[in-house]
Enzyme design. Structure first.
Site, PDB file in Angstrom:
ATOM      1  N   GLU A 122       0.797  -1.230   0.000  1.00  0.00           N
ATOM      2  CA  GLU A 122       0.000   0.000   0.000  1.00  0.00           C
ATOM      3  C   GLU A 122       0.830   1.281   0.000  1.00  0.00           C
ATOM      4  O   GLU A 122       0.357   2.317  -0.444  1.00  0.00           O
ATOM      5  CB  GLU A 122      -0.928   0.006   1.224  1.00  0.00           C
ATOM      6  CG  GLU A 122      -1.999  -1.077   1.210  1.00  0.00           C
ATOM      7  CD  GLU A 122      -3.000  -0.915   0.084  1.00  0.00           C
ATOM      8  OE1 GLU A 122      -3.431   0.236  -0.176  1.00  0.00           O
ATOM      9  OE2 GLU A 122      -3.341  -1.931  -0.552  1.00  0.00           O
ATOM     10  N   SER A 153     -51.389 -23.338  34.140  1.00  0.00           N
ATOM     11  CA  SER A 153     -51.049 -24.188  35.284  1.00  0.00           C
ATOM     12  C   SER A 153     -49.718 -23.842  35.933  1.00  0.00           C
ATOM     13  O   SER A 153     -49.390 -24.407  36.987  1.00  0.00           O
ATOM     14  CB  SER A 153     -51.025 -25.660  34.849  1.00  0.00           C
ATOM     15  OG  SER A 153     -52.313 -26.070  34.439  1.00  0.00           O
TER      16      SER A 153
END
Length: 504
Positions: A165, A444
């Protein structure tokens, strides 16, 4: 006349440079990034006598990104020899302190873990694996990163980045006329844009301070700010910032920034554990993470990676033979990205609880590490049970597949720790969280609490006390409500223990 015009222009340029200089120093010397909060599950603690199956332990290692190796020489590796696992556990900073990397041998038998020893053979009372990262809480721009220091880089990463780069990185002062001329010549020969002339410093300035608009004004500001940045800060500081800022991938709306997080995203491994060919692939992505996406464009990514390896050899960083061997390796990218939010329903619970005690800015900008009781083994069992049960019900009742839904919460008995949570039949999909938002009658589930309240009065009730299981009708909201037993029958007087066990 010319002098009268030139002086105001010079003053304006000078004031502009001063303003840019102030901007450069203010951000670079302060908090450069908003760091998201990262959320972790529970650490798996191994001990002799633990009823943990070999398959479950291997799944845990796989979820953490451990790699099978001929010898567990490096952290993040394990070796299997019959019923023995040699594991090189990674270092990790737990809430109670730093745990160094360590090698351990885990012996298994039919009932689970038979013994655990260290590298010298001495028995270990406990072996703790690092927790899996289950998600994060991100800022509005959705940038995610794991900060790293130059000292934490694997070999060749910085060399490969500079070789590909910005070859003149250590000699230029922010802008490289030589690189500009080299790029211009390459572009003329190619008849198009084949190479850029921007330095690493210019790329950092563009990403950290400026927009991506390609205008002459923006390019001029980029060059000036690059020179100013080099004037105030060292090459090492600039390189470290670049390594943490660069965009290297995308996971939905979440942007993957920096080499630290990219390593987890593509390989499910910490950056320090990567081999040469893996490091070269990450450097290759700096040219364009979308264009060279190794999951979508593997051939393109492979060619770019091998170019990085060739340039390393050309610069003399590695020899030609090592470059050749590395170029023969596969991309090694995992099929599923690492570090993504795999458990959105549980993360939904985490966010809601945190928002009760923290400001949004604290959660999205200060890099918090949040530890939960999330158990990936329990979560897997929950999701499997939901999927299997719903498929069976749909088949028995001849329903369209996917028609019914379910939710589940698993908590630790006596502690209330939330170990697993599923808000739908597909726990991987963000949507309506039935575990937290659905409103249903409790049915329940209230009965144990009711019977417990009765048994706390031993003068009136015992397990043998008779209660009348008779039909009941209550007016609610102007309408009669008549609950029934599961078998649609009333059983008359029955002992409490029978009524409770049979849910009368």
């Amino acid at each position: 006349m010319l002098g009268a015009l030139l002086l105001p222009a010079l003053i304006a340029i000078g004031l502009g440079v001063i303003a840019l200089d102030t901007m450069v120093k203010a951000k670079f010397s302060g908090a450069k990034w908003a760091l998201p909060a990262h959320v972790y599950g529970r650490p798996l603690e191994l001990y002799a006598g633990q009823p943990l199956a070999r398959a479950a332990l291997l799944r845990e290692l796989d979820g953490l990104g451990y790699r099978k190796a001929a010898q567990a020489e490096h952290p993040g590796q394990f070796k299997i020899s019959g019923n023995t696992l040699d594991i090189h556990v990674r270092a990790f900073r737990f809430p109670d302190g730093q745990q160094p990397a360590q090698r351990a041998r885990v012996s298994l038998d039919a009932s689970g873990i038979a013994a655990i020893g260290d590298s010298s053979g001495a028995a270990l009372p406990l072996l703790r694996l690092e927790p899996v990262r289950i998600g994060g809480i991100y800022p509005e721009h959705a940038e995610d990163r794991v900060l790293l220091r130059l000292a934490e880089l694997p070999p060749y990463l910085a060399d490969a980045l500079i070789a590909t780069e910005d070859r003149d990185f250590y000699s230029h002062h922010g802008v490289s006329p030589r690189a500009i001329l080299r790029a211009t010549w390459a572009n003329l020969r190619a008849g198009g844009i084949a190479q850029g002339g921007s330095t690493l410093t210019q790329q950092l300035v563009k990403n950290l301070y400026l927009s991506q608009n390609r205008t002459l004004v923006r390019k001029a500001m980029e060059a000036v700010m690059a020179v100013l940045l080099e004037l105030h800060y060292s090459k090492q500081e600039i390189l470290e910032a670049y390594l943490n800022e660069i965009h290297l991938g995308q996971a939905g709306d979440r942007a993957i920034h920096g080499f630290g997080l990219a390593s987890e995203f593509y390989f499910r491994q910490p950056l320090a554990e990567l081999d040469l060919h893996q490091v070269a692939l990450l450097v290759a992505l700096a040219k364009g993470a979308s264009y060279y996406n190794p999951r979508r464009q593997p051939e393109r990514a492979l060619a770019r990676r091998n170019l990085v390896l060739a340039q390393l050899a050309e610069e003399g960083v590695i020899d030609a033979e090592r470059a050749r061997i590395a170029a023969l390796q596969p991309l090694d990218v995992t099929e599923a990205p690492g570090g993504i939010n795999q458990y959105p329903d549980y993360m939904d619970l985490v966010r809601r609880r945190l928002q009760e005690d923290y400001n949004a800015s604290d959660l999205t900008a200060n890099g918090l590490r949040i530890f939960t009781y999330f158990d990936p083994q329990a979560q897997r069992q929950v999701e499997t049970a939901i999927a299997d049960t719903l498929r069976r019900i749909e088949a028995e009742r001849k329903l369209t597949p996917g028609q019914i839904q379910a939710a589940a919460v698993v908590v630790g008995v006596g502690t209330g720790e939330v170990l697993a949570l599923a808000g739908s039949r597909s726990g991987q999909v963000v949507g309506f969280n039935r575990a937290l938002d659905a409103r249903r009658t409790i049915g329940s589930t209230a009965k144990p609490a009711v019977y417990l309240a009765a048994l706390e009065q031993p003068g009136r009730y015992t397990l043998g006390t008779l209660v009348d299981d008779a039909p009941l009708s209550i007016v609610s909201g102007g309408k009669p409500w008549s609950p029934e037993n599961f078998d649609h029958k009333s059983h008359g007087p029955v002992p409490i223990y029978v009524a409770l066990s049979r849910s009368y």
